[in-house]
Design an enzyme around this catalytic site. Structure first.
Site, PDB file in Angstrom:
ATOM      1  N   SER A  96      12.135   0.837   6.689  1.00 61.21           N
ATOM      2  CA  SER A  96      11.715  -0.445   6.125  1.00 61.21           C
ATOM      3  C   SER A  96      12.883  -1.410   6.220  1.00 61.21           C
ATOM      4  O   SER A  96      14.030  -1.017   6.055  1.00 61.21           O
ATOM      5  CB  SER A  96      11.311  -0.236   4.657  1.00 61.21           C
ATOM      6  OG  SER A  96      11.093  -1.479   4.043  1.00 61.21           O
ATOM      7  N   ARG A  97      12.535  -2.670   6.464  1.00 58.73           N
ATOM      8  CA  ARG A  97      13.608  -3.669   6.529  1.00 58.73           C
ATOM      9  C   ARG A  97      14.197  -3.915   5.149  1.00 58.73           C
ATOM     10  O   ARG A  97      15.355  -4.243   5.017  1.00 58.73           O
ATOM     11  CB  ARG A  97      13.066  -4.975   7.128  1.00 58.73           C
ATOM     12  CG  ARG A  97      12.624  -4.817   8.574  1.00 58.73           C
ATOM     13  CD  ARG A  97      11.792  -5.993   9.029  1.00 58.73           C
ATOM     14  NE  ARG A  97      10.616  -6.175   8.185  1.00 58.73           N
ATOM     15  CZ  ARG A  97       9.681  -7.092   8.394  1.00 58.73           C
ATOM     16  NH1 ARG A  97       9.787  -7.902   9.428  1.00 58.73           N
ATOM     17  NH2 ARG A  97       8.634  -7.203   7.590  1.00 58.73           N
ATOM     18  N   ASP A 144     -10.301  -7.398   6.550  1.00 61.87           N
ATOM     19  CA  ASP A 144      -9.360  -6.355   6.124  1.00 61.87           C
ATOM     20  C   ASP A 144      -9.985  -5.501   5.022  1.00 61.87           C
ATOM     21  O   ASP A 144     -10.030  -4.272   5.150  1.00 61.87           O
ATOM     22  CB  ASP A 144      -8.020  -6.964   5.692  1.00 61.87           C
ATOM     23  CG  ASP A 144      -7.033  -5.896   5.273  1.00 61.87           C
ATOM     24  OD1 ASP A 144      -6.285  -5.398   6.122  1.00 61.87           O
ATOM     25  OD2 ASP A 144      -7.046  -5.519   4.076  1.00 61.87           O
ATOM     26  N   ILE A 177       0.830  -1.214   0.000  1.00 60.71           N
ATOM     27  CA  ILE A 177       0.000   0.000   0.000  1.00 60.71           C
ATOM     28  C   ILE A 177       0.866   1.267   0.000  1.00 60.71           C
ATOM     29  O   ILE A 177       0.475   2.287  -0.578  1.00 60.71           O
ATOM     30  CB  ILE A 177      -1.015   0.004   1.176  1.00 60.71           C
ATOM     31  CG1 ILE A 177      -2.134   1.005   0.914  1.00 60.71           C
ATOM     32  CG2 ILE A 177      -0.342   0.292   2.508  1.00 60.71           C
ATOM     33  CD1 ILE A 177      -2.946   0.753  -0.321  1.00 60.71           C
ATOM     34  N   LYS A 229      -5.559   1.849   7.833  1.00 59.67           N
ATOM     35  CA  LYS A 229      -6.672   1.106   8.396  1.00 59.67           C
ATOM     36  C   LYS A 229      -6.339  -0.382   8.405  1.00 59.67           C
ATOM     37  O   LYS A 229      -5.567  -0.811   7.572  1.00 59.67           O
ATOM     38  CB  LYS A 229      -7.974   1.346   7.629  1.00 59.67           C
ATOM     39  CG  LYS A 229      -7.898   1.232   6.116  1.00 59.67           C
ATOM     40  CD  LYS A 229      -7.584  -0.042   5.428  1.00 59.67           C
ATOM     41  CE  LYS A 229      -8.347  -1.288   5.748  1.00 59.67           C
ATOM     42  NZ  LYS A 229      -8.002  -2.388   4.796  1.00 59.67           N
TER      43      LYS A 229
HETATM   44  P1  NAP Z   1       2.382  -5.575   3.280  1.00 62.02           P
HETATM   45  O1  NAP Z   1       2.885  -5.118   1.952  1.00 62.02           O
HETATM   46  O2  NAP Z   1       2.355  -7.037   3.553  1.00 62.02           O
HETATM   47  O3  NAP Z   1       3.167  -4.936   4.490  1.00 62.02           O
HETATM   48  C1  NAP Z   1       3.548  -3.581   4.535  1.00 62.02           C
HETATM   49  C2  NAP Z   1       4.892  -3.460   5.220  1.00 62.02           C
HETATM   50  O4  NAP Z   1       4.735  -3.776   6.594  1.00 62.02           O
HETATM   51  C3  NAP Z   1       5.927  -4.425   4.701  1.00 62.02           C
HETATM   52  O5  NAP Z   1       6.613  -3.848   3.608  1.00 62.02           O
HETATM   53  C4  NAP Z   1       6.816  -4.631   5.899  1.00 62.02           C
HETATM   54  O6  NAP Z   1       7.751  -3.590   5.960  1.00 62.02           O
HETATM   55  C5  NAP Z   1       5.929  -4.395   7.067  1.00 62.02           C
HETATM   56  N1  NAP Z   1       5.586  -5.662   7.728  1.00 62.02           N
HETATM   57  C6  NAP Z   1       4.856  -6.680   7.234  1.00 62.02           C
HETATM   58  N2  NAP Z   1       4.755  -7.657   8.159  1.00 62.02           N
HETATM   59  C7  NAP Z   1       5.412  -7.221   9.230  1.00 62.02           C
HETATM   60  C8  NAP Z   1       5.684  -7.780  10.503  1.00 62.02           C
HETATM   61  N3  NAP Z   1       5.191  -8.988  10.861  1.00 62.02           N
HETATM   62  N4  NAP Z   1       6.417  -7.074  11.376  1.00 62.02           N
HETATM   63  C9  NAP Z   1       6.899  -5.862  11.050  1.00 62.02           C
HETATM   64  N5  NAP Z   1       6.676  -5.277   9.834  1.00 62.02           N
HETATM   65  C10 NAP Z   1       5.956  -5.967   8.963  1.00 62.02           C
HETATM   66  O7  NAP Z   1       0.900  -5.017   3.534  1.00 62.02           O
HETATM   67  P2  NAP Z   1       0.048  -3.892   2.793  1.00 62.02           P
HETATM   68  O8  NAP Z   1      -0.834  -4.518   1.770  1.00 62.02           O
HETATM   69  O9  NAP Z   1       0.920  -2.760   2.383  1.00 62.02           O
HETATM   70  O10 NAP Z   1      -0.929  -3.502   3.997  1.00 62.02           O
HETATM   71  C11 NAP Z   1      -0.501  -2.712   5.082  1.00 62.02           C
HETATM   72  C12 NAP Z   1      -1.720  -2.041   5.685  1.00 62.02           C
HETATM   73  O11 NAP Z   1      -2.335  -1.265   4.663  1.00 62.02           O
HETATM   74  C13 NAP Z   1      -2.776  -3.024   6.193  1.00 62.02           C
HETATM   75  O12 NAP Z   1      -3.302  -2.574   7.414  1.00 62.02           O
HETATM   76  C14 NAP Z   1      -3.838  -3.005   5.110  1.00 62.02           C
HETATM   77  O13 NAP Z   1      -5.146  -3.204   5.637  1.00 62.02           O
HETATM   78  C15 NAP Z   1      -3.715  -1.583   4.584  1.00 62.02           C
HETATM   79  N6  NAP Z   1      -4.181  -1.463   3.198  1.00 62.02           N
HETATM   80  C16 NAP Z   1      -3.764  -2.340   2.237  1.00 62.02           C
HETATM   81  C17 NAP Z   1      -4.300  -2.253   0.937  1.00 62.02           C
HETATM   82  C18 NAP Z   1      -3.886  -3.195  -0.172  1.00 62.02           C
HETATM   83  O14 NAP Z   1      -4.479  -3.137  -1.265  1.00 62.02           O
HETATM   84  N7  NAP Z   1      -2.907  -4.073   0.002  1.00 62.02           N
HETATM   85  C19 NAP Z   1      -5.222  -1.257   0.650  1.00 62.02           C
HETATM   86  C20 NAP Z   1      -5.582  -0.343   1.637  1.00 62.02           C
HETATM   87  C21 NAP Z   1      -5.059  -0.462   2.911  1.00 62.02           C
HETATM   88  P3  NAP Z   1       9.270  -3.773   5.640  1.00 62.02           P
HETATM   89  O15 NAP Z   1       9.521  -5.187   5.202  1.00 62.02           O
HETATM   90  O16 NAP Z   1       9.381  -2.783   4.540  1.00 62.02           O
HETATM   91  O17 NAP Z   1       9.978  -3.413   6.877  1.00 62.02           O
END
Ligand code: NAP
Length: 303
Positions: free
Chosen positions: A33-34, A165, A11, A87
């Protein structure tokens, strides 16, 4: 104002970066970010190090999944920085209340964002419903988890919320547009046998409103809400971006790229006014669904 973005994942790359690039209010000054980095922006791998090194950065936007978010959020507030949350704002209601109290004590802004509330037609739908009585409502929120959350195992772990979610986006719109608040009456939750969070859910609310959430949708995706009222029919389609009254399109389109710029503009306004915004109504309904929900076991799910 300078801002740091934490969690350079899906996101952050899809929505936060384009919104920040075009923002007249915010200057992306650092990332944490890691693994991820952004060209031309100072990159940190540890949040505490960034907060200590960059005292000039006044605000932090967290794009982490809900479970690891609390510790990061607390660190940001303890460092006296304004905080913006993706969110859902946390893994539990209690932790978000704790963050709100901490923000108040520190005299900084906390903004629990709901991007779907910024969809193009949500305000018009709220205005149309005001003064009308809802007689029936049907929410259909069906999307493909493999498309929107590729390989994100966290979403099916405890605290990941599974189909809630995306479902919480529908509930963020519902709680924004209804003239009277709803309460959850019952829920049926489908759990894959190999996972800890539901892949589908059917919810019944007061005001004769029902919701059908499913993460297994192939082909066209569906994010629709339809209402029958004492003053006609209204539908919100495309996740709140298109409004129909009595079957005729009256407002909006298919462009969802305006939601995140609107969130960052709102964050800037909150900081300027010294205010906070953390409405937990959508998350209360999700918590109630987990509290009341009947559990069905369905086929294993693999990405
Ligand atoms: P993601 O790509 O899986 O995770 C986002 C970042 O969070 C990763 O790049 C990682 O950061 C970090 N992360 C993931 N798991 C972690 C853990 N166990 N411990 C510490 N850091 C961790 O997820 P995303 O889709 O971007 O979603 C993140 C949030 O945005 C959620 O709450 C989701 O509901 C919301 N969101 C997502 C979307 C969508 O379409 N995907 C849309 C709207 C809102 P690093 O590896 O970079 O450190």
């Amino acid at each position: 104002m300078k801002l740091a973005l934490v969690g350079i994942g899906k996101i952050a790359l899809d929505q936060h970066l384009p919104a920040l690039k075009s923002s007249p209010d915010w200057d992306l000054a650092a990332t944490v970010s890691r693994r991820g980095t952004v060209d031309g922006v100072e990159a940190f791998t540890d949040l505490t190090t960034m907060l200590e090194a960059r005292s000039d950065i006044g605000a932090v936007s967290l794009c982490l999944p809900p479970v690891p978010r609390f510790d990061a959020a607390q660190a940001v507030l303890r460092a006296g920085r304004h905080l913006m949350l993706e969110k859902p704002p946390g893994a539990t209601l209690a932790e978000v209340h704790a963050l709100c109290n901490l923000a108040r004590a520190q005299g900084v802004t906390i903004y629990a964002t709901w991007h779907s509330r910024m969809a193009m037609a949500v305000g018009a739908a709220r205005d149309w419903l005001a003064g009308r009585t809802v007689q029936e409502g049907r929410i259909t929120w069906r999307e493909d988890v493999r498309k929107w959350h590729p390989g994100q195992d966290w979403i099916f772990e405890a605290g990941g919320m599974g189909v809630f979610d995306p479902g919480i986006n529908a509930l963020s719109i519902l709680t924004e547009i209804l003239p009277q608040p709803v309460r959850l009456l019952s829920a049926d939750l489908d759990y894959p046998a190999n996972r800890q969070a539901p892949i589908a859910a059917r919810l019944q609310f007061s005001q004769n409103i029902a919701a059908d959430f499913d993460f297994r949708q192939q082909g066209p995706q569906t994010w629709d809400m339809e209402f029958r009222t004492d003053g006609g029919r209204m539908a919100l389609r495309m996740g709140g971006n298109r409004l129909e009254i009595d079957g005729r399109p009256v407002q909006g389109g298919d462009d969802i790229m305006g939601e995140y710029p609107a969130l960052y503009a709102r964050m800037a306004a909150l900081v300027a006014a010294g205010e906070s915004d953390a409405d937990l109504a959508p998350m209360v309904l999700v918590a109630d669904a987990f509290t009341l929900g009947r559990r069905n076991i369905v086929a294993d799910f693999h990405f």
